[in-house]
Enzyme design. Structure first.
Site, PDB file in Angstrom:
ATOM      1  CG  ASP A 156     -79.681  49.201  16.442  1.00 32.78           C
ATOM      2  OD1 ASP A 156     -78.890  48.443  15.865  1.00 32.78           O
ATOM      3  OD2 ASP A 156     -80.827  49.448  16.016  1.00 32.78           O
ATOM      4  CG  ASP A 214     -83.337  44.446  11.868  1.00 34.13           C
ATOM      5  OD1 ASP A 214     -83.411  44.279  13.092  1.00 34.13           O
ATOM      6  OD2 ASP A 214     -82.875  45.483  11.351  1.00 34.13           O
TER       7      ASP A 214
HETATM    8  C1  DGJ Z   1     -82.138  48.200  13.594  1.00 33.16           C
HETATM    9  C2  DGJ Z   1     -82.616  47.172  14.583  1.00 33.16           C
HETATM   10  O1  DGJ Z   1     -82.108  45.914  14.265  1.00 33.16           O
HETATM   11  C3  DGJ Z   1     -84.135  47.188  14.620  1.00 33.16           C
HETATM   12  O2  DGJ Z   1     -84.618  46.191  15.462  1.00 33.16           O
HETATM   13  C4  DGJ Z   1     -84.578  48.553  15.073  1.00 33.16           C
HETATM   14  O3  DGJ Z   1     -84.137  48.774  16.389  1.00 33.16           O
HETATM   15  C5  DGJ Z   1     -84.031  49.615  14.144  1.00 33.16           C
HETATM   16  N1  DGJ Z   1     -82.610  49.505  13.990  1.00 33.16           N
HETATM   17  C6  DGJ Z   1     -84.364  50.987  14.647  1.00 33.16           C
HETATM   18  O4  DGJ Z   1     -83.781  51.974  13.910  1.00 33.16           O
END
Ligand code: DGJ
Length: 687
Positions: free
Chosen positions: A450, A518
């Site tokens: 991430d 997300d």
């Molecule tokens: C952002 C990601 O896109 C989410 O899926 C998740 O992993 C969060 N970060 C966790 O902090």
């Protein structure tokens, strides 16, 4: 015909792909100029072409530079901007020669006076319509430094057309890759990210057509950058009717100093010409990405379970055990524990950088969970965000100087975190050490990598050439991913940046799938997936089924619709399974099993987009996922002389009917109806 040919008398180069051609000429001024980007031509035909219209004068607009420079009567957007030690700027070209390899062409140029050599690199492939282009700039002298203000990878010029339309995607967090088609204004139009990542807001590609293309017909010229940092593509439509664009890494306002003997390499900026509309364009990119970008294109992507939406920060070892068992029971193949497993990371305020299992949450480390996940027959994956640190962490307390920062400037916090300067060797080494140790000591099969904030105060105090970090950070991330993959061949990577903030060809070259948003609302996803599919193939498109009502949008949606939306890519599940009813779990189990049946067609087939439906096709099978209202769908790519059987109802259709009248769709009534049909070719031609 060989892929690269040269006509010496006219100084014309011709590159050919299986169905297209690209030609350029070194003009009388030694400037490389675009001649043709379109259907196949012979070398003799290319050599006979006139150069793109447009004049160099105070009042005219000159078109078609392969890499526009400053200087002379050029008033467009420069692709290359240099400043020399004596204050002179610009470039006057001298053609030094060329090198031709197997599908490659290197055109060597130099400045007529100053110690700079520039090579334009071209590459074509026997099995792809892509023309890959990049540039190297070399300081060949022994004197003072040369300042590089801009070094794009390529400029692309289109043939004259009555009108032009641009296609691109726009977005935001939870709303990435939304397709836009707009008439190209007679102006300069900038597509860019200044965030240090390719960004949610614009994806680093651009397409153009003459305003007359659709999914199946019409000429489309498309280009994409292989770059995961800041970038800029500037399209320019001149009043006299020409359209071109230049693009590359970085945004305006940065400068890098080239020292004597040093070479600067740009990322690739690749292009495809397709006469087959936007659908044909997308399939050409999908084919290329499978053949030449992805590390493991032929490996089926597993059905993933990810715990993020189920637990948020309330992550416990027992909770993970429960979710893992429930996921295995549904047929999940890879269980991923998301954020919150390490350091003091019980919210987004602390712990990033302290990559040890949280002792209160995992008193015996990760082994018990990893073992249980493996015992359940799944692979085990872990969330990491290596480029980031919370100020409230042991790492930051020890190394406050490791982050991007500038003296006398506030260190802007975004999501309570700062960016580690991976351009620093010590920082990149530290990241390699802990990641390598994590992978070596634990049986971890998968990393969700991430990256949750943009660069700000992007300084590197004490470094003589601080703007390099925009470039070097990205290369350090690439290098780290490449090294981890090489040393841990079983490792698979999902690229993520707060969703789809770093969904690009650069990341795709070292990852297996991308977490594209997300936003897991199945209806919103269809729009995001539509935009994503313009360039990127379904096998890379990670998509989870989550709870209803959706945590982002509060929309309720039937489980079947949520599955069908996610089954159009690499299916995953991200809901709180422990709250799903027995009936929901039974339905989910069946849908996961169904996905496994259709997965080879979705992940490896050719994709055809229809209004409210998407179709995937291999030689013998077709999978259709439809939603909304269509009652019949005229299928693409079916053989008119063959028959196809619906594997559930057993109904047999003639290919000619599927193409002409269409496949009848039995959409249920109620909110958000959807249907999935799999057709298998049956032996025996229609008489
Ligand atoms: C952002 C990601 O896109 C989410 O899926 C998740 O992993 C969060 N970060 C966790 O902090």
């Amino acid at each position: 015909m060989p892929a690269v040919t040269f006509d010496a008398p006219s100084r014309t180069y011709l590159l050919t792909t299986p169905t297209t051609a690209y030609a350029l000429r070194i003009d009388e001024d030694d400037t490389p100029r675009t001649l043709h980007w379109g259907p196949r031509l012979t070398l003799a035909q290319a050599a006979s072409l006139p150069l793109t219209p447009g004049e160099s004068s105070s009042f005219g607009s000159r078109g078609g530079d392969e890499l526009g420079v400053e200087g002379g009567a050029r008033f467009g957007v420069p692709s290359l901007q240099l400043r020399y030690a004596d204050g002179t700027g610009g470039t006057e070209w001298r053609h030094l020669g060329h090198g031709v390899g197997d599908g490659t062409l290197d055109i060597r140029l130099a400045d007529r006076h100053y110690p700079v050599e520039v090579t334009l690199h071209y590459r074509v492939f026997g099995d792809s319509e892509v023309i890959e282009r990049r540039v190297t700039v070399r300081h060949t002298g022994t004197g003072g430094p040369v300042e590089l203000l801009r070094a794009d990878s390529a400029a692309w010029s289109l043939p004259p057309r009555a009108d032009y339309r641009l296609s691109h995607t726009v977005g935001e967090w939870c709303g990435e890759t939304r397709l836009r088609r707009v008439t190209a204004p007679v102006a300069e139009t900038v597509f860019t990210s200044r965030r240090g990542v390719s960004s949610h807001h614009a994806n680093p590609w651009l397409m153009a057509d003459a305003g007359d293309a659709d999914e199946t017909h019409g000429e489309v010229w498309s280009t994409a950058l292989s770059w995961s940092g800041s970038w800029r593509i500037t399209a320019q439509r001149t009043p006299d009717g020409l359209l071109s664009w230049t693009g590359g890494a970085g945004h305006e306002g940065t400068r890098v100093t080239l020292r004597s003997g040093e070479t600067w390499r740009t990322p690739a900026f690749s292009g495809v010409y397709s006469p087959d509309g936007f659908g044909g364009t997308s399939r050409a990119w999908h084919t290329h990405i499978a053949a030449h970008v992805l590390p493991l294109p032929d490996e089926l992507r597993p059905v993933v379970y990810n715990s993020w939406e189920a637990t948020g920060w309330d992550l416990t070892e027992q909770g993970q055990f429960g979710l893992a068992r429930a996921a295995a029971d549904l047929g999940v193949e890879l269980f991923v524990m998301d954020d919150g497993w390490f350091g003091s990371r019980t919210s987004d305020r602390a712990g990033l950088g302290d990559w040890r299992p949280n002792p209160a949450r995992f008193p015996e480390g990760l082994a018990p969970l990893a073992d249980e996940v493996h015992r359940l027959g799944m692979r085990f994956g872990l969330w990491v965000e290596p480029e980031m640190v919370n100020p409230d962490s042991d790492l930051y307390r020890e190394h406050p100087d490791w982050v991007l920062h500038m003296p006398h400037r506030t260190r802007t916090l975004l999501r309570h975190q700062l960016v580690l300067n991976f351009a620093r060797e010590d920082v990149a080494d530290w990241a390699h050490k802990w990641l390598d140790r994590l992978l070596t000591e634990h049986a971890i099969d998968f990393l969700k990598w991430d990256m949750n904030r943009a660069f700000t105060e992007a300084g590197w105090p004490g470094h003589p050439d601080p703007d390099r970090l925009w470039h070097d950070h990205v290369h350090a991330v690439y290098g780290l991913m490449d090294r981890l993959r090489a040393d841990h061949p079983g490792l698979r990577i999902e690229a993520c940046a707060g969703g789809g903030g770093r969904a690009d060809l650069g990341m795709m070259a070292r990852s297996d799938q991308i977490w594209i948003s997300d936003n897991t609302d199945a209806l919103d996803r269809l729009t995001i997936q539509h935009g994503y599919s313009q360039l990127y193939p379904a096998r890379t498109m990670s998509a989870w089924v989550t709870d209803s009502p959706n945590t982002n949008t509060a929309r309720t949606a039937p489980l079947r619709f949520r599955f069908h939306s996610a089954m159009a890519g690499a299916l995953g599940i991200g809901g709180d399974l422990l709250r799903w009813s027995p009936a929901e779990r039974t339905e989910a189990r069946a849908l996961v099993a169904r996905y496994k049946e259709i997965r080879p067609v979705v992940q490896f087939g050719a994709q055809y987009r229809h209004p409210d439906a998407v179709q995937y096709a291999t030689a013998d099978e077709h999978v259709v996922i439809a939603w909304g209202t269509p009652r019949r769908l005229r299928l693409a790519a079916v053989d008119a002389g063959a028959r196809y059987r619906d594997d559930v109802s057993g109904t047999v259709y003639d290919g000619a009917v599927l193409r002409g009248t269409g496949l009848p769709l039995d959409l249920p009534t109620g909110d958000l109806p959807s249907v999935l049909v799999r057709l298998e070719r049956v032996d025996g031609e229609v008489n």
